[in-house]
Each structure stands twice: as C-alpha cells, then as structure tokens.
Write a protein that holds these residues in place. Sequence first.
Motif: not given
Ligand SMILES: CC(C)(COP(=O)(O)OP(=O)(O)OC[C@H]1O[C@@H](n2cnc3c(N)ncnc32)[C@H](O)[C@@H]1OP(=O)(O)O)[C@@H](O)C(=O)NCCC(=O)NCCS
Length: 179
Positions: A95-97, A102-105, A107-108, A130, A135-138, A140, A144
């Motif tokens: 997945y990607w956003v 981002r940070q609006q929920g 991807a979750g 994988r 990639n801490l946001p991923s 998370q 979740k």
């Molecule tokens: C990973 C990705 C898909 C997340 O998309 P998103 O729509 O921002 O995700 P969400 O808003 O649903 O959730 C992000 C979570 O990460 C958390 N987060 C953000 N930055 C963080 C950090 N530095 N450390 C820890 N957690 C973090 C947010 O708080 C949120 O968690 P919460 O819902 O418990 O508060 C996006 O960052 C992305 O596209 N990244 C590049 C491509 C990628 O990495 N794809 C995945 C490959 S495995």
Amino acid sequence: MTGRATTIRLIEAGDAEQIATHLSRDASDFARWDPAQPAEYYTAGGQEKRIGRLLNGYRSSVGWPGAILAGDEVVGQVTVSDIIRGPFLKASLGYWVAVPFRQQGHAGAAVSMALRVMAGELGLHRVEARTQVENLPSHQVLRKNGFSTCGIAHAHSFINGEWRDGILWELVLHDAPPQ
Ligand SMILES: CC(C)(COP(=O)(O)OP(=O)(O)OC[C@H]1O[C@@H](n2cnc3c(N)ncnc32)[C@H](O)[C@@H]1OP(=O)(O)O)[C@@H](O)C(=O)NCCC(=O)NCCS
C-alpha cells in the motif's frame, strides 16, 4: 484531517492520471521506500500500462489491485498480490498513500477494508507483508490491523542505493480448511 471517508475499489485505467500526479510530485519521498523506477512510471501513460498489468493479474486471479479514495479522490493504492491457493491460501499486501493525504488514517482504513476483501471475496487464509526497518508509519498501519512480525529478510531489496533488510509481517485471517 480532511475528514473525507476512506474507501477502496478495484483500480481503473482512468485512475492513471491522478496516480501519476501523486507519484511524480512525491518521488523524493517514495525513493526512500521503493526501488528506483524508469521515467515512464511517473507519466499517465506509464501508469495506464501498469494498471493494465495489475488488472491482468486480477483477471488471472493472482491479485486484487485496489485504489484508495478519500471522498471521490484517488489518494493511493492497496494491492493484494502473489495469491497462492491450495494448502497455502495466502497473498502479499502492499500500500501507499500520497504525501498530502498521510496521517489521516487512510492507509489504516484501506488495509482493514482490503483484509475484508481477502477473507471474503478472495477466500484467503493468510496475509504477508514486508516493510523497511525504518518505516515506522507502515509498522503502525500493520500493527493496528492485527499483523505481527515473523522475521527479517536480510538484504532483501535494493532501494535508495543500498540492499535493505525487510521486516516480515503475517496475519492469519481464519482457520477454516481450504475449500
Ligand atoms: C506507510 C503509509 C502508507 C501510511 O499512510 P497513512 O495514510 O499516513 O497511514 P495512517 O494515517 O493510516 O496511519 C499512520 C500511522 O503511523 C503513525 N506514525 C506516523 N509517523 C510515525 C513515526 N515517525 N513513528 C511512529 N508512528 C508514526 C501515525 O500516528 C499513525 O498511527 P495511529 O493511527 O495509530 O495514530 C504512508 O506513509 C506511505 O505511503 N509511505 C510510503 C510508502 C510506504 O511506505 N508504503 C508501505 C510499504 S510497506
């Protein structure tokens, strides 16, 4: 927060332009996480071809390529790939956003909806993902949605000039035997 509801649906050729706009505008961010891509990847024509390949995979039952929408705007992708049936009954999830969304929920929520497609329409038993170690946001997004880690793939992929380790994640959807 935009407050716009997240939905997913099968990707369409008509999504190519919005996707190319996101991927080209956010190219420097994606370069941290994804392998280098040819110039065509950042064009609507290149994305139309890529979407065509993804939809061929859907028609051959090896994938379910989704678009992530916020309201009526395409903001990313959620992709079920490498579907294997028989005694494995599993697939991989990616997945990607786009950066501005981002940070609006999104991807979750999109992963949660894709898991429902995998358990329901696709009848799968197990999902694998994988992520890069950093990639801490991923992490998370997966945590979740109930995933847990199951190992490290060493020097797994060549990204941003180096062979990078990948964290392996798993989720068992159900324990019913294969039909
Ligand atoms: C990973 C990705 C898909 C997340 O998309 P998103 O729509 O921002 O995700 P969400 O808003 O649903 O959730 C992000 C979570 O990460 C958390 N987060 C953000 N930055 C963080 C950090 N530095 N450390 C820890 N957690 C973090 C947010 O708080 C949120 O968690 P919460 O819902 O418990 O508060 C996006 O960052 C992305 O596209 N990244 C590049 C491509 C990628 O990495 N794809 C995945 C490959 S495995």
